[in-house]
Enzyme design. Structure first.
Site, PDB file in Angstrom:
ATOM      1  N   ASP A 279      -5.135   3.179  -4.217  1.00  0.00           N
ATOM      2  CA  ASP A 279      -6.463   3.146  -3.609  1.00  0.00           C
ATOM      3  C   ASP A 279      -6.734   4.326  -2.678  1.00  0.00           C
ATOM      4  OD1 ASP A 279      -4.834   2.363  -1.512  1.00  0.00           O
ATOM      5  OD2 ASP A 279      -5.988   0.575  -0.981  1.00  0.00           O
ATOM      6  N   ARG A 280      -5.732   5.169  -2.431  1.00  0.00           N
ATOM      7  CA  ARG A 280      -5.932   6.339  -1.576  1.00  0.00           C
ATOM      8  C   ARG A 280      -5.807   7.616  -2.393  1.00  0.00           C
ATOM      9  NH1 ARG A 280      -3.913   4.880   4.462  1.00  0.00           N
ATOM     10  NH2 ARG A 280      -4.140   2.632   4.308  1.00  0.00           N
TER      11      ARG A 280
ATOM     12  N   ASP B  95      -0.403   1.854  -4.182  1.00  0.00           N
ATOM     13  CA  ASP B  95      -1.199   0.923  -4.992  1.00  0.00           C
ATOM     14  C   ASP B  95      -2.446   1.555  -5.585  1.00  0.00           C
ATOM     15  OD1 ASP B  95      -2.351   1.108  -2.434  1.00  0.00           O
ATOM     16  OD2 ASP B  95      -3.270  -0.868  -2.594  1.00  0.00           O
TER      17      ASP B  95
ATOM     18  N   ASP C 288      -1.641   6.993  -3.770  1.00  0.00           N
ATOM     19  CA  ASP C 288      -0.594   6.300  -3.017  1.00  0.00           C
ATOM     20  C   ASP C 288       0.038   5.166  -3.809  1.00  0.00           C
ATOM     21  OD1 ASP C 288      -2.814   4.580  -2.931  1.00  0.00           O
ATOM     22  OD2 ASP C 288      -2.186   3.723  -1.013  1.00  0.00           O
TER      23      ASP C 288
ATOM     24  N   SER D 296       0.814  -1.208   0.000  1.00  0.00           N
ATOM     25  CA  SER D 296       0.000   0.000   0.000  1.00  0.00           C
ATOM     26  C   SER D 296       0.857   1.272   0.000  1.00  0.00           C
ATOM     27  CB  SER D 296      -0.964  -0.021   1.192  1.00  0.00           C
ATOM     28  OG  SER D 296      -1.886   1.041   1.119  1.00  0.00           O
ATOM     29  N   HIS D 297       0.674   2.102   1.006  1.00  0.00           N
ATOM     30  CA  HIS D 297       1.316   3.416   1.065  1.00  0.00           C
ATOM     31  C   HIS D 297       2.667   3.370   1.777  1.00  0.00           C
ATOM     32  CE1 HIS D 297      -1.032   2.614   4.625  1.00  0.00           C
ATOM     33  NE2 HIS D 297      -0.317   3.501   5.297  1.00  0.00           N
TER      34      HIS D 297
ATOM     35  N   LYS E  92     -11.325   0.746  -2.084  1.00  0.00           N
ATOM     36  CA  LYS E  92     -11.266   2.192  -2.210  1.00  0.00           C
ATOM     37  C   LYS E  92     -10.512   2.539  -3.488  1.00  0.00           C
ATOM     38  CE  LYS E  92      -7.725   2.232   1.468  1.00  0.00           C
ATOM     39  NZ  LYS E  92      -8.057   1.028   2.249  1.00  0.00           N
TER      40      LYS E  92
END
Length: 619
Positions: A346-347, A344, A342, A177-178, A442
């Site tokens: 999704d943010r 991947d 971010d 992720s982030h 998301k």
């Protein structure tokens, strides 16, 4: 609205390691003429495989399956965000292979045997090597076909979209992720089911159980797949198709939004837009969507090439780590809209000219404007939901629009259940996650397109030279109608776990003796608890989801330990205060919340338990 911005932390990284060695088998390859994806900057490192071009699938005999003895390794407890560790942990012998095999051991045969699985990732270090391991073990366990994004690239929202469109059995997402990427930093893997939703706890618990008893890995004896070229490679009854990671996702976005409306905004000479991909996965999507399809200026994309170490940065779109974008948006001649996503994809973070929109406000403002500005919601949203720590701004929109509303624990799976039951359309988390029921994750690009749609709709009748309705205007009009929920989050990253756990136990003990009506400075306690949630769809109960102090004026203080990192513990403190008085809406959030922040730090004794003087990130 002026903001004080903490210093961005950067991470020095070292060059990539060598790839796995391919074997000498020769598959048949079907070459595609689809448009290629942006290449990663990794000189002289390409997978190669001896192959012959063919216009028909190979009729080669069945692939050879090997059984490799293995033994359990520690530390493979899996959550709904998957398994996240340092790269060097995953590079240990059979560490990743054990987890992948444990996953197949946990699924019913009908969920993958001769089935279709999707594979994608955020482009971080170790993804290329991991992709080969996953493909070979999938083939060894009888999967029929793998759809993989070119160079192993596919954003988390896109994986969810592809799973749903292609009616796949599920998919693997290679991402932490982030969190930072590179040889000394983070890597992660998770599995999404056929709805495109992260695997439920019933499956992740089984995965963990199987990692404790695993004794063999089933792996196919095939060479590494060339992930750099679009096309199909066949080995007997198993095939791998390398696909454009953008096309299915872009088609979905065109069905959700009015692209002509957005294109009209982005083509205006008096409107400027900037998107920071943070050298992460959305760099592969920004140019095809914003520039090529919607007509934005090519220079609107910052850091648009996905890099394995994210350009030595931390791909977390907040005021600290997206400092380059923040600096651009706080200049005198700033663009009208700035956004970032971010690692991947999704943010998201949304900024107007010298104006920050909190994630809690962003989802509320999208929901309030969705029916008018976004065709997908023309009949109105089915329902709204937020994670418990997210501010109550969305609650007020749901109340005014007379919509069903849900407060759930942190974790997108809770939204997914409501979506599958037809109860929910738009939702969000204060941790820069916003989305809708178009997929089951998301979606950062979706949120940016939603804001472009709202701004375009509000300005569709404006002529060149007339003052445009700005991001700040939209926010202040929203506050005037619904009231403002001042909100801030303090993150203390990589705390010693022992001290963090002692602090949380201290707070639980404090809550056990607290009583409604007690005074905390100027605040009167309404109740305090450890948040628990009963899912209205399946009746499952999630307990210990965050410690809450809720006061009679609607103010809240919340404490959580976050599990999204790969080392230590991250303590998050959330503070919120509702303000209906329009004359006070322009006060800086940190100033408005200071008494509540001081109270939160005093109650928790954070400095005493952790030794921390200041937070790592303030949102």
């Amino acid at each position: 609205m002026a903001m004080s911005v903490p210093t961005m932390r950067l991470h020095p990284l070292v060059p990539s390691s060598k790839l796995l060695s391919p074997s000498s088998s020769s598959p048949a390859v079907l070459v595609s003429s689809r448009i290629p994806l942006l290449s990663l900057r990794r000189p002289n490192l390409r997978f190669s495989v001896k192959a012959t071009a063919s216009s028909t699938p190979s009729t080669a005999e069945s692939i050879k399956i090997k059984s490799i003895p293995t033994k359990p390794v520690e530390g493979q407890k899996t959550g709904t965000s998957g398994l996240r560790k340092k790269v060097k942990v995953f590079q240990q012998e059979n560490y990743l292979a054990n987890w992948i095999q444990a996953l197949f051991n946990s699924l019913p045969l009908e969920d993958y045997k001769n089935g279709l699985l999707v594979l994608g990732g955020d482009g971080r270090y170790f993804n290329r090597e991991a992709a080969q391991i996953i493909i070979k073990i999938a083939a060894g366990n009888g999967v029929g076909k793998i759809l993989v994004g070119r160079d192993g690239i596919m954003s988390t929202p896109a994986v969810s979209a592809v799973i749903r469109k292609q009616k796949a059995n599920g998919g693997f997402i290679m991402s932490a992720s982030h969190n930072p990427g590179g040889p000394d930093y983070d890597w992660g893997i998770k599995f999404n089911y056929s709805s495109g939703q992260p695997a439920p706890e019933s499956i992740t618990d089984k995965i963990y159980g199987n990692t404790l008893s695993i004794s063999e890995i089933k792996i196919s004896d095939i060479p590494d797949i060339d992930l750099s070229s679009l096309g199909v490679t066949n080995y007997g009854n198993f095939s791998v198709e390398v696909v454009d990671p953008v096309s299915d996702y872009l088609e979905l976005m065109e069905n959700v939004f009015d692209f002509q409306l957005i294109k009209g905004l982005l083509s205006r000479s008096d409107f400027r837009f900037t998107f920071d991909a943070m050298h992460a996965v959305t760099g592969a999507y920004a140019k095809p969507i914003f520039v090529e399809r919607l007509g934005a200026s090519p220079d609107c994309v910052l850091n648009g090439v996905p890099l394995e170490d994210f350009g030595h940065g931390h791909p977390d779109p907040n005021l600290t780590y997206a400092k380059e974008l923040v600096d651009v948006m706080y200049t005198t001649d700033a663009p009208d809209l700035g956004a970032a996503s971010d690692g991947d994809g999704d943010r998201n973070m949304i900024l107007g000219r010298r104006f920050f929109v909190t994630p809690s406000d962003s989802v509320a403002m999208i929901a309030a404007n969705a029916q008018a500005a976004i065709p997908y919601f023309q009949a109105g949203p089915k329902g709204l939901a937020r994670s418990m720590p997210t501010s109550g701004a969305l609650d007020r929109v749901a109340e005014k629009l007379n919509l069903p509303f849900f407060e759930v624990p942190t974790g997108w799976k809770f939204f997914g259940n409501l979506m599958d039951a037809g109860k929910l359309s738009i939702c969000g988390e204060e941790s820069f996650g916003t989305g809708s029921d178009h997929i089951r994750e998301k979606d950062g690009i979706w949120a940016v397109l939603a804001w472009l749609s709202i701004i375009a709709y509000r300005n569709k009748d404006k002529k060149i030279g007339e003052k445009l309705v700005s991001v700040e205007d939209i926010a202040k009009e929203h506050w005037a109608k619904y009231g403002r929920n001042f909100f801030s989050r303090y993150d203390y990253e990589e705390c010693e776990s022992e001290g963090a756990n002692k602090m949380m136990q201290h707070l639980r003990d404090f809550i056990s003796t607290s009583k409604p009506g007690e005074q905390y400075g100027n605040y009167t306690l309404q109740f305090s608890d450890d948040f628990s949630y009963t899912d209205p769809v399946d009746g499952s109960v999630a307990s210990k989801q965050g410690l809450r102090f809720v006061f009679t004026d609607g103010s809240r203080v919340i404490y959580r330990l976050s599990g999204t990192g790969s080392a230590g513990a991250t303590i998050r403190i959330y503070v919120e205060q509702f303000e209906p008085d329009v004359s006070k809406h322009d006060v800086d959030a940190q100033a408005a919340l200071k008494p509540l922040i001081d109270l939160a730090l005093s109650i928790s004794k954070l400095k005493e338990f952790t030794g921390r003087e200041k937070p790592t990130v303030i949102t």
